[in-house]
Design a protein around this motif. Structure first.
Motif, short mmCIF file in Angstrom:
data_model
loop_
_atom_site.label_atom_id
_atom_site.label_comp_id
_atom_site.label_asym_id
_atom_site.label_seq_id
_atom_site.Cartn_x
_atom_site.Cartn_y
_atom_site.Cartn_z
N ILE A 1 0.84 -1.20 0.00
CA ILE A 1 0.00 0.00 0.00
C ILE A 1 0.87 1.25 0.00
O ILE A 1 0.62 2.21 -0.74
CB ILE A 1 -0.96 -0.01 1.21
N ALA A 2 1.92 1.25 0.83
CA ALA A 2 2.82 2.40 0.91
C ALA A 2 3.58 2.61 -0.39
O ALA A 2 3.80 3.75 -0.81
CB ALA A 2 3.79 2.22 2.07
N TYR A 3 3.97 1.53 -1.05
CA TYR A 3 4.69 1.66 -2.32
C TYR A 3 3.80 2.27 -3.40
O TYR A 3 4.24 3.15 -4.15
CB TYR A 3 5.21 0.31 -2.78
N VAL A 4 2.55 1.83 -3.47
CA VAL A 4 1.63 2.37 -4.47
C VAL A 4 1.37 3.85 -4.19
O VAL A 4 1.39 4.68 -5.10
CB VAL A 4 0.32 1.56 -4.49
N ALA A 5 1.17 4.18 -2.91
CA ALA A 5 0.93 5.58 -2.56
C ALA A 5 2.17 6.43 -2.82
O ALA A 5 2.06 7.58 -3.27
CB ALA A 5 0.54 5.67 -1.09
N MET A 6 3.37 5.88 -2.56
CA MET A 6 4.60 6.62 -2.81
C MET A 6 4.81 6.86 -4.30
O MET A 6 5.23 7.95 -4.70
CB MET A 6 5.80 5.86 -2.24
N SER A 7 4.51 5.87 -5.12
CA SER A 7 4.71 6.06 -6.55
C SER A 7 3.74 7.11 -7.11
O SER A 7 4.13 7.92 -7.97
CB SER A 7 4.56 4.73 -7.30
N MET A 8 2.51 7.13 -6.62
CA MET A 8 1.57 8.16 -7.06
C MET A 8 1.99 9.53 -6.55
O MET A 8 1.88 10.52 -7.28
CB MET A 8 0.16 7.82 -6.59
N THR A 9 2.47 9.61 -5.33
CA THR A 9 2.93 10.88 -4.77
C THR A 9 4.15 11.40 -5.52
O THR A 9 4.24 12.59 -5.84
CB THR A 9 3.27 10.72 -3.28
N ALA A 10 5.10 10.51 -5.82
CA ALA A 10 6.30 10.91 -6.55
C ALA A 10 5.95 11.40 -7.95
O ALA A 10 6.52 12.39 -8.43
CB ALA A 10 7.28 9.75 -6.62
N ARG A 11 5.00 10.74 -8.59
CA ARG A 11 4.58 11.17 -9.92
C ARG A 11 3.94 12.56 -9.87
O ARG A 11 4.20 13.41 -10.71
CB ARG A 11 3.61 10.17 -10.51
N GLY A 12 3.14 12.79 -8.84
CA GLY A 12 2.52 14.10 -8.69
C GLY A 12 3.53 15.19 -8.37
O GLY A 12 3.45 16.30 -8.91
N LEU A 13 4.49 14.88 -7.52
CA LEU A 13 5.54 15.86 -7.20
C LEU A 13 6.43 16.14 -8.40
O LEU A 13 6.89 17.27 -8.59
CB LEU A 13 6.37 15.36 -6.02
N ARG A 14 6.68 15.11 -9.20
CA ARG A 14 7.48 15.32 -10.41
C ARG A 14 6.72 16.21 -11.39
O ARG A 14 7.31 17.08 -12.05
CB ARG A 14 7.80 13.97 -11.04
N TYR A 15 5.42 16.01 -11.50
CA TYR A 15 4.60 16.83 -12.39
C TYR A 15 4.58 18.30 -11.93
O TYR A 15 4.61 19.21 -12.76
CB TYR A 15 3.17 16.28 -12.43
N LEU A 16 4.55 18.51 -10.61
CA LEU A 16 4.52 19.87 -10.08
C LEU A 16 5.89 20.54 -10.08
O LEU A 16 5.98 21.75 -9.84
CB LEU A 16 3.97 19.85 -8.65
N GLY A 17 6.95 19.78 -10.31
CA GLY A 17 8.28 20.35 -10.37
C GLY A 17 8.95 20.51 -9.02
O GLY A 17 9.90 21.29 -8.88
N ILE A 18 8.49 19.79 -8.03
CA ILE A 18 9.05 19.89 -6.69
C ILE A 18 10.47 19.32 -6.64
O ILE A 18 11.29 19.76 -5.85
CB ILE A 18 8.14 19.16 -5.67
N TYR A 19 10.76 18.37 -7.51
CA TYR A 19 12.07 17.72 -7.48
C TYR A 19 13.21 18.67 -7.89
O TYR A 19 14.37 18.33 -7.70
CB TYR A 19 12.08 16.49 -8.38
N ARG A 20 12.90 19.84 -8.41
CA ARG A 20 13.94 20.82 -8.69
C ARG A 20 14.57 21.33 -7.41
O ARG A 20 15.71 21.77 -7.40
CB ARG A 20 13.37 22.00 -9.47
N PHE A 21 13.81 21.30 -6.30
CA PHE A 21 14.26 21.82 -5.02
C PHE A 21 14.81 20.73 -4.10
O PHE A 21 15.20 21.03 -2.98
CB PHE A 21 13.12 22.54 -4.31
N VAL A 22 14.81 19.49 -4.55
CA VAL A 22 15.25 18.36 -3.73
C VAL A 22 16.70 18.04 -4.07
O VAL A 22 17.07 17.93 -5.24
CB VAL A 22 14.34 17.13 -3.98
N TRP A 23 17.52 17.88 -3.02
CA TRP A 23 18.94 17.62 -3.22
C TRP A 23 19.19 16.22 -3.77
O TRP A 23 19.96 16.02 -4.69
CB TRP A 23 19.68 17.80 -1.90
#
Length: 67
Positions: free
Chosen positions: A21-43
């Motif tokens: 359950i956590a893996y599925v939720a993490m993959s959806m969250t990561a996809r959403g954060l990637r779409y929003l461009g949050i990963y530009r601010f992540v080291w």
């Protein structure tokens, strides 16, 4: 929280169900954060994903323990 889940006669540890359950939720969250461009601010994106996974795994274990 039950120690085991009975799925069609196969006993599965409940932590495995929480991990899936956590893996599925993490993959959806990561996809959403990637779409929003949050990963530009992540080291370190991989470490960030691991932290998200651990937080979601803990939340799912607490949620299933309560219910």
């Amino acid at each position: 929280m039950n120690a085991e889940l009975n799925i069609f006669g196969i006993f599965v540890p409940s932590i495995l169900a929480c991990a899936i359950i956590a893996y599925v939720a993490m993959s959806m969250t990561a996809r959403g954060l990637r779409y929003l461009g949050i990963y530009r601010f992540v080291w370190h994106p991989s470490l960030f994903n691991l932290c998200i996974y651990v937080c979601l795994l803990g939340a799912s274990v607490i949620f299933l323990k309560v219910y």
